[in-house]
Design a protein around this motif. Structure first.
Motif, PDB file in Angstrom:
ATOM      1  N   GLN A  35       0.856  -1.194   0.015  1.00  0.00           N
ATOM      2  CA  GLN A  35      -0.224   0.046  -0.193  1.00  0.00           C
ATOM      3  C   GLN A  35       0.974   1.261  -0.065  1.00  0.00           C
ATOM      4  O   GLN A  35       2.029   1.169   0.213  1.00  0.00           O
ATOM      5  CB  GLN A  35      -1.048   0.010   1.114  1.00  0.00           C
ATOM      6  N   GLU A  36       0.168   2.480  -0.223  1.00  0.00           N
ATOM      7  CA  GLU A  36       0.953   3.613  -0.247  1.00  0.00           C
ATOM      8  C   GLU A  36       1.513   4.113   1.190  1.00  0.00           C
ATOM      9  O   GLU A  36       0.591   4.092   1.891  1.00  0.00           O
ATOM     10  CB  GLU A  36       0.216   4.663  -0.991  1.00  0.00           C
ATOM     11  N   GLU A  37       2.647   4.353   1.214  1.00  0.00           N
ATOM     12  CA  GLU A  37       3.352   4.938   2.473  1.00  0.00           C
ATOM     13  C   GLU A  37       2.816   6.312   2.707  1.00  0.00           C
ATOM     14  O   GLU A  37       2.128   7.054   1.926  1.00  0.00           O
ATOM     15  CB  GLU A  37       4.719   4.912   2.573  1.00  0.00           C
ATOM     16  N   VAL A  38       2.432   6.458   3.940  1.00  0.00           N
ATOM     17  CA  VAL A  38       1.936   7.927   4.327  1.00  0.00           C
ATOM     18  C   VAL A  38       2.834   8.551   5.637  1.00  0.00           C
ATOM     19  O   VAL A  38       3.325   7.500   6.034  1.00  0.00           O
ATOM     20  CB  VAL A  38       0.436   8.115   4.842  1.00  0.00           C
ATOM     21  N   LYS A  39       2.909   9.746   5.392  1.00  0.00           N
ATOM     22  CA  LYS A  39       3.734  10.330   6.633  1.00  0.00           C
ATOM     23  C   LYS A  39       2.660  11.095   7.298  1.00  0.00           C
ATOM     24  O   LYS A  39       1.755  11.688   6.806  1.00  0.00           O
ATOM     25  CB  LYS A  39       4.887  10.977   6.332  1.00  0.00           C
ATOM     26  N   TYR A  40       2.853  11.403   8.789  1.00  0.00           N
ATOM     27  CA  TYR A  40       2.127  12.097   9.437  1.00  0.00           C
ATOM     28  C   TYR A  40       2.720  13.558   9.867  1.00  0.00           C
ATOM     29  O   TYR A  40       3.777  13.634  10.205  1.00  0.00           O
ATOM     30  CB  TYR A  40       1.598  11.313  10.794  1.00  0.00           C
ATOM     31  N   VAL A  41       2.042  14.368   9.746  1.00  0.00           N
ATOM     32  CA  VAL A  41       2.248  15.890   9.646  1.00  0.00           C
ATOM     33  C   VAL A  41       1.373  16.482  10.654  1.00  0.00           C
ATOM     34  O   VAL A  41       0.255  16.715  10.751  1.00  0.00           O
ATOM     35  CB  VAL A  41       2.439  16.469   8.410  1.00  0.00           C
ATOM     36  N   LYS A  42       2.264  17.299  11.529  1.00  0.00           N
ATOM     37  CA  LYS A  42       1.262  18.075  12.634  1.00  0.00           C
ATOM     38  C   LYS A  42       1.060  19.431  11.903  1.00  0.00           C
ATOM     39  O   LYS A  42       1.727  19.847  11.284  1.00  0.00           O
ATOM     40  CB  LYS A  42       2.339  18.123  13.682  1.00  0.00           C
ATOM     41  N   LYS A  43      -0.373  19.694  11.861  1.00  0.00           N
ATOM     42  CA  LYS A  43      -0.879  21.034  11.295  1.00  0.00           C
ATOM     43  C   LYS A  43      -1.555  21.668  12.388  1.00  0.00           C
ATOM     44  O   LYS A  43      -1.958  21.260  13.547  1.00  0.00           O
ATOM     45  CB  LYS A  43      -1.863  20.783  10.040  1.00  0.00           C
ATOM     46  N   ASN A  44      -1.795  23.136  12.245  1.00  0.00           N
ATOM     47  CA  ASN A  44      -2.650  24.014  13.188  1.00  0.00           C
ATOM     48  C   ASN A  44      -4.008  24.434  12.382  1.00  0.00           C
ATOM     49  O   ASN A  44      -3.687  24.819  11.338  1.00  0.00           O
ATOM     50  CB  ASN A  44      -1.499  25.008  13.735  1.00  0.00           C
ATOM     51  N   LEU A  45      -4.921  24.202  13.122  1.00  0.00           N
ATOM     52  CA  LEU A  45      -6.215  24.681  12.468  1.00  0.00           C
ATOM     53  C   LEU A  45      -6.301  26.342  12.817  1.00  0.00           C
ATOM     54  O   LEU A  45      -7.058  26.360  14.049  1.00  0.00           O
ATOM     55  CB  LEU A  45      -7.403  23.842  12.745  1.00  0.00           C
ATOM     56  N   ALA A  46      -5.973  27.174  12.111  1.00  0.00           N
ATOM     57  CA  ALA A  46      -6.620  28.620  12.232  1.00  0.00           C
ATOM     58  C   ALA A  46      -6.037  29.179  13.812  1.00  0.00           C
ATOM     59  O   ALA A  46      -6.786  29.682  14.230  1.00  0.00           O
ATOM     60  CB  ALA A  46      -7.889  28.930  12.400  1.00  0.00           C
ATOM     61  N   GLY A  47      -4.776  28.583  14.179  1.00  0.00           N
ATOM     62  CA  GLY A  47      -4.269  28.957  15.374  1.00  0.00           C
ATOM     63  C   GLY A  47      -5.104  28.516  16.694  1.00  0.00           C
ATOM     64  O   GLY A  47      -4.717  28.778  17.894  1.00  0.00           O
ATOM     65  N   VAL A  48      -6.105  27.618  16.466  1.00  0.00           N
ATOM     66  CA  VAL A  48      -6.928  27.249  17.573  1.00  0.00           C
ATOM     67  C   VAL A  48      -6.397  25.809  18.297  1.00  0.00           C
ATOM     68  O   VAL A  48      -6.420  25.751  19.398  1.00  0.00           O
ATOM     69  CB  VAL A  48      -8.413  27.022  17.131  1.00  0.00           C
TER      70      VAL A  48
END
Length: 146
Positions: A35-48
């Protein structure tokens, strides 16, 4: 590795209380797939708040996982239901008897020697052996799914 996982034991009982334990070694319930490899990335939702997002890498990799999953299926009469899927069919000979009252299912770890007679028409007795003549438990690798 695969040999570090435990065998799974399913304790089953028929309508008349007859008990049987079905044992699945790790190589029977773990499957290997590409299966396709995925990486996990930390994101921020509108500074909340922060959250983790999956991002596909485009790279195909070999992964192993269980050949079963959770499913909410409850009945009024018998409570939670387990659906015993392909790991059981690959490890055991499964026989359905639709003429029994109630309909019956049985499991055998013997090599398939043909359909049971039992005095019943062939159309009401179903046997699953997937062409295997012996149990897979001697195999050292998980089943491969393509």
């Amino acid at each position: 590795g695969l040999n570090d996982l435990p065998a799974l034991n399913f304790h089953l009982a028929g309508s008349e209380g007859k008990e049987q334990t079905l044992t699945l070694p790790p190589n029977a319930y773990i499957i290997e797939m590409i299966q396709e490899e995925v990486k996990y990335v930390k994101k921020n939702l509108a500074g909340v708040f922060d959250y983790m997002s999956e991002q596909p890498t485009g790279k195909m990799v070999k992964v192993c996982g269980p050949a079963f999953g959770k499913q909410d299926y409850n009945t009024k009469k018998n409570g939670p239901v387990w659906i015993l899927g392909t790991p059981i069919f690959y490890e055991y000979q499964v026989v359905y008897d639709m003429e029994a009252t109630p309909p019956a299912i049985s499991f055998s770890d013997q090599a398939c020697g043909g359909c049971p007679e039992a005095g019943r028409p062939a159309k009401t007795v179903f046997v699953s052996s997937h062409g295997h003549t012996q149990r897979r438990s001697g195999a050292a690798l998980p089943r491969q799914v393509s």
